[in-house]
Structure formats: C-alpha cells, structure tokens
Write an enzyme that holds these catalytic residues in place. Sequence first.
Site: not given
Lengths: 313, 569
Positions: B114, B241, B275, B383
């Site tokens: 991830f 999303l 991100r 985050r």
Amino acid sequence: MATFRIKRFNPEKQPEPYFEEFQLDIPDGATLLDCMNQIKWTLDGSLSYRMSCRSAICGSCAVKSNGHALLACQRQAEHLVDNNDTITLEPLGNMKPVKDLVVDFTPFWDKVNKIKPYLEPKEEPPVKERRQSQEEFLVIDDASTCIMCGACYSDCNTLEVDDNFLGPAALAKAQRFVGDSRDSKTLQRVQDLSEPGGIWDCTHCAECVERCPKPARPFDRIKEIMTVALEEGVHNNNGARHALSFTNSVKRSGNLNENRIPVESMGIFNIPGLLSLIPVGLRMLLKGKVPPILHHSIEEVRDVKRIFKELDQ
Amino acid sequence: MIQHDVVIVGAGLAGMRCALEACKELDVAVLTKVYPSRSHSGAAQGGIAASLGNSEPDSWEEHMFDTVKGGDFLNDQDAVEEYVKAAPRIIYELEHMGCVFSRTPEGKIAQRSFGGHSKPRACFSADRTGHAILHALHEQLMKNSRSVKIYNEWYMHSLVIDGDQCNGVIVSNIQTGEVEVIRAKAVVFCTGGYGRVFKITSNAFASTADGVMAAFEVGIPLEDPEFVQFHPSGLYRQGILFSEAARGEGAYLLNDKGERFMETYAPSRMELAPRDIVARAEQSEMDAGRGINGEDCIHLDLRHLGEARIMERLPQIRQLAIDFLGIDCVTDPLPIQPTAHYSMGGIPVDNNCHVILDSEGTKMHGFFAAGECACVSVHGGNRLGTNSLLDAVVFGERAGKSVLEYARGRDFGNVNEGQEKARVLEKFEDIFQREGSESYNQIRDEMKEIMMSHCGVFRDEQRLKTCIETLKGLQERFKKGKVTDKGKLFNTEIYEIMELGNMLGMAVIIATAALERRESRGGHYRTDFPKRDDKKFLYHSMVYDSPDGLVIKTKPVVITKYQPAERTY
Ligand SMILES: Cc1cc2nc3c(=O)[nH]c(=O)nc-3n(C[C@H](O)[C@H](O)[C@H](O)COP(=O)(O)OP(=O)(O)OC[C@H]3O[C@@H](n4cnc5c(N)ncnc54)[C@H](O)[C@@H]3O)c2cc1C
Ligand code: SF4
Ligand code: SF4
Ligand code: FES
C-alpha cells in the site's frame, strides 16, 4: 424530461399513501439516488429516504423502482425509465412504511439477531490468527458481502404470506457461519435453521437472487445450508424428510427426467406440486446445477396464504 | 431522562470497538445517526495495516518509521509507537472475533502493498476490508446486546457540560423527532470525518463534522484541522473512491499524452508514493493542461493486470466503475481526480483518548474521543493508507478501556434536564421559524465549491482569504434559508440543515488554520510557501473559539525516535 412517480406517505398529515409526480431532466451519468437528491434539494425538501455512502456499500438506499427492490445509488437512472419515460418509486415491501420511502427495519434486524449472527469458535484462540485456507475463506466469501440493504427481504415471496419466515438476508447471514471453518456450532445451527420459519420454508422463487446487489445471493446460500443440513443428518423435519423421500424415490425409479417435470405448468394451486418444488430444487442442487425453479411474483397472495395454511396442517 | 454509564456516539469501527471494551463492566449505550452497519467505515476497501510479516519480514519499527515519514514528521511519536506495537494484537483479535480475511497459501491473513508503506502490511478482505471488520464488530455487539443498548437513527446535537466535566449528551430520535437528554458518567465521540465540506469527496453523506463541532461549541479546541487528505483516485465528478489497492496491484497513472507522469514526481515509488504527493502530481498535470482531453481528470490504467487478477483482487471496485461511470477497467482506463478523503485533524486527545483542552494536557473530565474525529496525533500531516482503520480499532479499544477505568465506581453528574433539552428544542424551533426563500442546497453547493477550489489540493494566502470571506457570507445566508418540512416524523431535511450548519463552521476552521500555517507539509500545500518550515511550524495547531473570532494556539510535537528529515520518495 422524465417523470418520477413517488409514493408519498406522512401519517402526521394524511393516513393513506398517495403518488406524487415530479418532472426532472436526468443529468448525464446520474444515478437514481442523484435524481432523488435533485428532487429533494430543488423541488420538495420534505421527501424522505435513507442514504449515506452513495457507493453501494452501506445498504441505506434500497427502494422499489418500477416494482422491484434495488439500490438507488447503484443504478444509472436512465436505465430505469420505462416506456412512458417514468420511474415509479415506492418503499421496500414486506416492511411497514414510516414516511415516504423510509420503512421500519425492526423485524428485519430481529430476524438477523435470531440466527445467532456471530462466530462460536471451536476452542480458545491461538496467540496469532487461526488458520483458514483460501478455499475455506471462499466458502463464506459470498455470504459475507451482504450489506443488509433489505432488497431481498422486500421482494421475497414467502415473506409476503408468512411473517415468521426468517427471510433471505438472515439466512444468507446464517450461511456465513454455517460455512465458517472456525465455527463450532454447525450442527446446532442447521438444526435451528430447519425449524419452521427456516430454510425449508423458502419457496425457491429465487427472487432474492435477482434483487441482491452483491454476490451474497441469498437463495444460493439457502441451498448451501440445506446441503449441510442433510450432510449433518438433520432429517427430522417435514421439509427435509419430504425432500429425502422424494430424492430416494427418484433414485429408485430412476426415470424422472428433470426436463419432464412440468414445474411451471403444475400451477401454484396444486398443493402436492408446490410441495414437490422443494425436492426438485434439492435434486438439481445435488446434481450441481440450479435452474431457477418457479419464477415470477405470486400475485394471488390470498390463495397462497390459504395454501400455506393447508400445508401447515 | 435516559441514563447509561457510558454513551458512545458513533458506531463505526471506533465506536463499536470501544463499546465491546466498555460493556465488559458497564451499562453502555451506542448512539448513531445511521444503523451501525451503514457507518462509513464500511466503505473502506483497501486494508488495515499491521506488521504481521505474513508475506515478507516486517517490524513495528519499520511501520513506525513509514508512518512518521508519511506524516511529514508532525506525528506524536510516543503515540505512534504504542499504536504500531498494538497493531498485530488488534488484528489477531479481530480475526478471533470472526472477521473474514483473505488468506495466504498457508492460511494466514494475507497482506499486500500500500502507498507509503515500505512492506506489504495491509491485511485485507478482498476489496471490502472496512465492511468485513464493521460487520464482525456489529456481530459482537449483537452477541452482547444485554449490556449494550444501540440507539439506531438517533442524532447527537450537543454535549452536557458542567465546568470541566462532561455529564451527557442531548440527542433526538430521527424517526419521531423527540429530543432527549442522556445522562452518563462518560461520553465517547467516535463520529468520524468531515470530508463532506468539499465538493469532490469520497466520504458518505453522514460525514459532516457534527461531533467535532459539538466539541468545539463547548470550548474544546480542534487540533490540526488544516490537514485534510486528498486521495488521488476519486472517480471523475463523483469523487467516489477507486481504491489505492488498484495501484497496490500495479495500476498506472497516465496523463493525456499517455505518460506515466509519476516518474517526474516520485521516481523511486512511482504510483505507490504517498497520497498527498500523488494527488498534487495529478493536480499539477491537470493545471498544466495535461488532464485527459484537457479536463480535470487523468487516467488510471489497470488493463495490463488482466481480467483474472482484477476479478480476484478488485472485484467490487471494478463493479463500482461499471455502475457509476459505465466503464469497465478491464478494457478501458478510468478517469479519476483528487477527492477529499480523510481528516487528519480533530478533537485533541491524550494517548488514552481522554479529550484535552490545551498543550498542557488539561482534561475535559468524562469526555473521550477516538477514530477519525479525534487527533492523537498518529497521522501527523498526512495519513498513510490502511493506517486509519487501524487507528479506529486501536484507539477505539483504548477509549473503551479508559472509559471503563474512568467510570467504574463514579457517580453521575448533575444534569438540569429541562434546561439542556430547551437548548436543542430552541435550535429546532429556530430553524422551523425560518421564512427565507433561499435553498439550503444552494448554500451547501457554494460552500463545497469554494472549499475545493480555494482550500483544496493547492492553497495560497489570497485564495484562503477569499474562501473565509465567502464562508462567512454563507453563514449569514444560512440563518435565513428556506425550510419545507416542518414535521417531526423522519424529517431528513432538518437534519441536513443542522449538518450544513456544522459543516460551515468546520469549513471556516479548516481555512483559518490553513491560512495561518505558512508552510507546506503533508496534506497541506501552500503554493506561496512550498517548503516545509520546521523552525516556525513544527507544531500542532490548536484552534479555539473566542468572542473575537477564531484564535490559533500551538501544541508541541512529540519527537522520540526519528528526527525530522526531508521527505522524499
Ligand atoms: C471510501 C473510503 C475508503 C477508505 N479506505 C480505507 C482503507 O482502506 N484503509 C484505512 O485504513 N482507512 C480507509 N478509509 C478511512 C477509514 O475508513 C475511516 O477513517 C474510518 O473508518 C473512520 O472510522 P470511525 O469509526 O472513526 O468513523 P465512521 O465509520 O465514519 O463512523 C462515524 C459514526 O458516527 C456516527 N455519527 C456521526 N455524527 C453523528 C451524530 N451527530 N449523531 C449520531 N451519530 C453520529 C455515524 O452514524 C457513524 O456511526 C477510507 C475512507 C473512505 C471514505
Ligand atoms: S428464494 Fe426463498 S428466500 Fe429467496 S425470495 Fe424466494 S422464497 Fe424468499
Ligand atoms: S442478501 Fe443481498 S439483497 Fe439481501 S440484504 Fe444482503 S445485500 Fe441486500
Ligand atoms: S447510499 Fe449506501 S448503498 Fe446506496
């Protein structure tokens, strides 16, 4: 310009529901929920319905559109307009309307609660995770996709006539535990699920599979539970007994070709015929193929009720 | 007056995990404006992080370092350490409760890569991890229904406060419109994020800042509200999303020329960079006219993965794009754009989830918070993906333990029921009395628009000032909008109006803190101050209400293991 025919209900103002029509240009790519929001936010703020995620995962927005339950956020509105450029919206069936498109989910959740919807593990867990193979995971994968939207419950034919039926969603949830390699109560579960109101009361109409927006497909799960019940030797109930004797007789005579069973033409008022639907489905299931047996909603609810009464005796 | 030892507001991962802990000894109420299984946690697709090391060796130290680096060194490292250390146990416990996880060939919990994590540590359940955990926790609550009462479809309006002591909440039943006071020895907020203030967002309609604003209204500051995460893959126009798992599985990002443009921005991590970096890269491409057909979107390309892999790993998100855009990612690239996704800031709490009032850690007694509405801060300025489900479960459990400790043997505080009720009844009455002609939809749209364009991926002083002015105008107009439904029964309009009031307040707070932070860090990017400035801004913002408007104070960052270093990928 499309017409949205929406069933309105507000017992504070008027005891009876009525239809109201709204005209709306369906924006490009708009979902049904987008259109409902457009109506609420620009035409009539008092229209009530539930929604949250708008991505088909929270299960809030199920309504009946043109007679069938679906998730409003999951469908392109354009695909839903009928020949008269109309979309008819009603609250979900088999639950009491509260206001407009909002229904009371209490019985739905009560039934989910009844199937003991939690893992009853075999032993004290290890320090790390319990092992479960990918194959074992796949047995419960589909059932675990259920989002509790109630679409299946709304359109279930048995529920229309029998309030006691646990209903497709609760039974799909039950399979998630019946099939879980980590659960210790399989036998107890299939015994409970074979009680009246359980798996054997399903009429195999497969309506719930048509309506389910997820791979949960309750009727498929119900058949899986039936298989486990028989494997576990739970025969001591009418549904299963009948199913077994029928399969046995079929096995003995060996000449009952499934293509010759005139299920549809048997008619829904033929009681022995109706009863035999259970074994037919089961036989096909055991053969590993499952054609939808009896389709189409049953319109003569009253007659069906009568049949159920007679069946009960 | 209703009475429970503990009231937990919110039934997402944080709220339910908290309830399971607190109900071991206390009489617990969980109050939620949507059914628990409809909470926004269920939408989480990608995974939940823990250094189980099931597919490659991993350690909590590496998880900690990735988290701190990803957070651009604004994280409180003592909290991060406790949090990543707790992660494996927390995941095993979820598995023991019955949560359904995808598995490795040996039958262990499967893990995948991830963005921002240096090891494959995202535990997952196909592409519906949040859903799997949410339902597992809900199942446990149903099992414990004797000691947990769930108030489904009840709305929390306000806290009952006596000095520095919290004594309950004022709520209403959405179905009947009845207002009630719930007296409690302790209150826990697990009300989630507030992405709904932005035009393009991945958040559910319920993610509207009610909890944070209820806290703010009784004098509690909000910490780091300027840090909002924009996710790089929101479906074009809808913002829904499209999970990062797609990039985890190897999807490409392409501009109008068909270039994998991440080469220019993060050559070593490419599409798997954190991100904020990917979202800014996309926005830069779009601003430079290299969006697809010159529009505000770029392409996410999965075609080379093949149908089999897509069906095995990403079935649900494939379906999502088919339903919402009519595009099948097996055969076509998907148009995506940055979407407001996660709120790093929130109600300030200590490491035990007790709400604090200042940088000294002064407590608001009996008031706790966990999950996305709280700011511990384990995420710092940004985050990492899969870290927030973990946040919700780890701190949900911890809040449960803290509240148990706190409420055990304690008496109920004094509550003047009539007076408290009247406050909220007045709010209702005030709205019902409005005779304006302007639609609240209009006001909401304008708020979302200005927040996106002026307080979004890229910010600067001029834009932020315009944004704040516009918002203040909207707050005035909000006072006299048009109300159609004046009934009590399942009146969703009045709740939407109250939510809008909360969001307007929150929007001003976000923009004001963003204006004050004249640097770029994590999710907060100022084009007029494009560098991180540790000398001046290595602190948490604490935004307070005051008679003269918002006041911003600071709170130091706890740095233990890792000294701030430049963040490159
Ligand atoms: C689309 C999407 C995908 C994501 N994917 C991931 C992922 O893969 N991995 C990851 O780690 N994180 C992910 N996240 C983030 C993560 O899902 C959230 O941060 C987390 O679930 C928040 O949990 P929570 O318990 O704090 O709040 P929520 O789950 O949002 O729950 C909030 C609860 O508060 C209640 N509530 C709010 N206001 C009120 C009120 N006024 N009165 C009564 N009740 C109220 C709501 O009813 C709800 O029950 C994702 C987020 C989104 C939007
Ligand atoms: S197949 Fe059974 S459960 Fe499904 S709708 Fe028909 S009767 Fe109901
Ligand atoms: S089984 Fe399918 S239709 Fe029924 S509640 Fe679950 S997701 Fe909805
Ligand atoms: S709004 Fe969540 S399923 Fe439709």
